[in-house]
Design an enzyme around this catalytic site. Sequence first.
Site, PDB file in Angstrom:
ATOM      1  N   LYS A 225      12.727 -23.012  11.515  1.00 14.21           N
ATOM      2  CA  LYS A 225      12.839 -24.087  10.515  1.00 14.21           C
ATOM      3  C   LYS A 225      11.962 -25.289  10.855  1.00 14.21           C
ATOM      4  O   LYS A 225      11.489 -25.451  11.986  1.00 14.21           O
ATOM      5  CB  LYS A 225      14.301 -24.527  10.372  1.00 14.21           C
ATOM      6  CG  LYS A 225      15.103 -23.540   9.524  1.00 14.21           C
ATOM      7  CD  LYS A 225      16.501 -24.029   9.237  1.00 14.21           C
ATOM      8  CE  LYS A 225      17.230 -22.977   8.377  1.00 14.21           C
ATOM      9  NZ  LYS A 225      18.661 -23.265   8.241  1.00 14.21           N
ATOM     10  N   ARG A 260      21.959 -17.339  13.674  1.00 18.63           N
ATOM     11  CA  ARG A 260      21.333 -16.685  12.504  1.00 18.63           C
ATOM     12  C   ARG A 260      19.818 -16.771  12.672  1.00 18.63           C
ATOM     13  O   ARG A 260      19.254 -17.852  12.596  1.00 18.63           O
ATOM     14  CB  ARG A 260      21.802 -17.395  11.225  1.00 18.63           C
ATOM     15  CG  ARG A 260      21.296 -16.742   9.953  1.00 18.63           C
ATOM     16  CD  ARG A 260      21.732 -17.510   8.714  1.00 18.63           C
ATOM     17  NE  ARG A 260      21.223 -16.868   7.515  1.00 18.63           N
ATOM     18  CZ  ARG A 260      20.016 -17.059   7.026  1.00 18.63           C
ATOM     19  NH1 ARG A 260      19.179 -17.892   7.618  1.00 18.63           N
ATOM     20  NH2 ARG A 260      19.618 -16.425   5.939  1.00 18.63           N
TER      21      ARG A 260
HETATM   22  N1  HH2 Z   1      19.542 -21.034   6.338  1.00 23.23           N
HETATM   23  C1  HH2 Z   1      18.871 -20.384   5.360  1.00 23.23           C
HETATM   24  C2  HH2 Z   1      19.538 -19.508   4.497  1.00 23.23           C
HETATM   25  N2  HH2 Z   1      20.848 -19.259   4.651  1.00 23.23           N
HETATM   26  N3  HH2 Z   1      22.874 -19.594   5.825  1.00 23.23           N
HETATM   27  C3  HH2 Z   1      23.546 -20.200   6.814  1.00 23.23           C
HETATM   28  N4  HH2 Z   1      24.850 -19.932   6.998  1.00 23.23           N
HETATM   29  N5  HH2 Z   1      22.944 -21.093   7.663  1.00 23.23           N
HETATM   30  C4  HH2 Z   1      21.626 -21.409   7.553  1.00 23.23           C
HETATM   31  O1  HH2 Z   1      21.129 -22.248   8.348  1.00 23.23           O
HETATM   32  C5  HH2 Z   1      20.867 -20.780   6.507  1.00 23.23           C
HETATM   33  C6  HH2 Z   1      21.537 -19.861   5.646  1.00 23.23           C
HETATM   34  C7  HH2 Z   1      17.406 -20.611   5.224  1.00 23.23           C
HETATM   35  O2  HH2 Z   1      16.683 -19.684   6.021  1.00 23.23           O
HETATM   36  P1  HH2 Z   1      16.015 -18.338   5.449  1.00 23.23           P
HETATM   37  O3  HH2 Z   1      17.054 -17.398   4.927  1.00 23.23           O
HETATM   38  O4  HH2 Z   1      15.124 -17.737   6.472  1.00 23.23           O
HETATM   39  O5  HH2 Z   1      15.069 -18.850   4.298  1.00 23.23           O
HETATM   40  P2  HH2 Z   1      15.177 -18.823   2.708  1.00 23.23           P
HETATM   41  O6  HH2 Z   1      16.394 -19.571   2.308  1.00 23.23           O
HETATM   42  O7  HH2 Z   1      13.893 -19.497   2.272  1.00 23.23           O
HETATM   43  O8  HH2 Z   1      15.262 -17.378   2.286  1.00 23.23           O
END
Ligand code: HH2
Length: 282
Positions: A225, A260
């Site tokens: 991030k 995660r």
């Molecule tokens: N961060 C993202 C998505 N879902 N869920 C939880 N519980 N905690 C988090 O920090 C979190 C989450 C964002 O990351 P990512 O899935 O890699 O990206 P995107 O939302 O662009 O798909």
Amino acid sequence: MATLRWHLRDRTLDLGRRPLVMGIVNVTPDSFSDGGRFLDPAAAAAHGLKLAADGADLLDVGGESTRPGAEPVPVDEELRRVVPVVAELARHAAVPISVDTMKPEVARACLEAGAAVVNDVGGFRDPRMVAAAAEHRAGVVVMHMQGDPQTMQLDPRYADVVREVGEFFEERLRALAASGIPTDRVCLDPGIGFGKTMDHNFELLANLGAFARLGRPVCLGVSRKGVIGQVCRRPRGERLAGSLAVACFAAARGEAHVLRVHDVAETRDAAVLLDAIDRRRR
Ligand code: HH2
């Protein structure tokens, strides 16, 4: 670490030893770090199986990017993306499957397809999300977000971010328990990058102990991030070392129990090493 258990449908995860690794499976064209790589359901399922083989303890399947300013995905499209992937992984991966969604229809369909956890970045403020998870006795990840993904980074404000996120968790634990989701099915997540400035993110990271004290597992999502990139001055593809440093800091203090991450094999190595050291503590 003291005994800490998380109940998900007919399974119980033990979080008292080492931190668990939640592998990210993004079935999206636009996720901030791996968008478009696994949009095809077969490719996404294969990626999930690879993460399980790499040592993931859970797999988190998402069909809608929540990066700041992301376009919302219509429910039919999100269903089309994630349900086949969840079904395939629930059949072939030995680990529990989580669905990362804010939509009750998607949560319900994925639970019917075999998911054991609903990860709602909206924090289960929608009663229909609560009902879907309660009916299936699912585990839940309750994440804190100020606002929504379209606007959350425009002007996030808190008088005291740690206190406010803690109060949000306390309120959620009470409300969920009253609506059929017992506290032992809940995992809490401060939502790094979700309606927070860099300062807010660091305040939260430095004070995760305030949430661990609530007696529930804490999920931490910092993998690749901006909070890593801004300090280390690295593009998304070069944030592994920073992501591991933050995850290990929190896990070693017993303040993060579910990590995660995108980079499962490396995070698993770090988690196993932390445990090897922790076991010898006098
Ligand atoms: N961060 C993202 C998505 N879902 N869920 C939880 N519980 N905690 C988090 O920090 C979190 C989450 C964002 O990351 P990512 O899935 O890699 O990206 P995107 O939302 O662009 O798909």
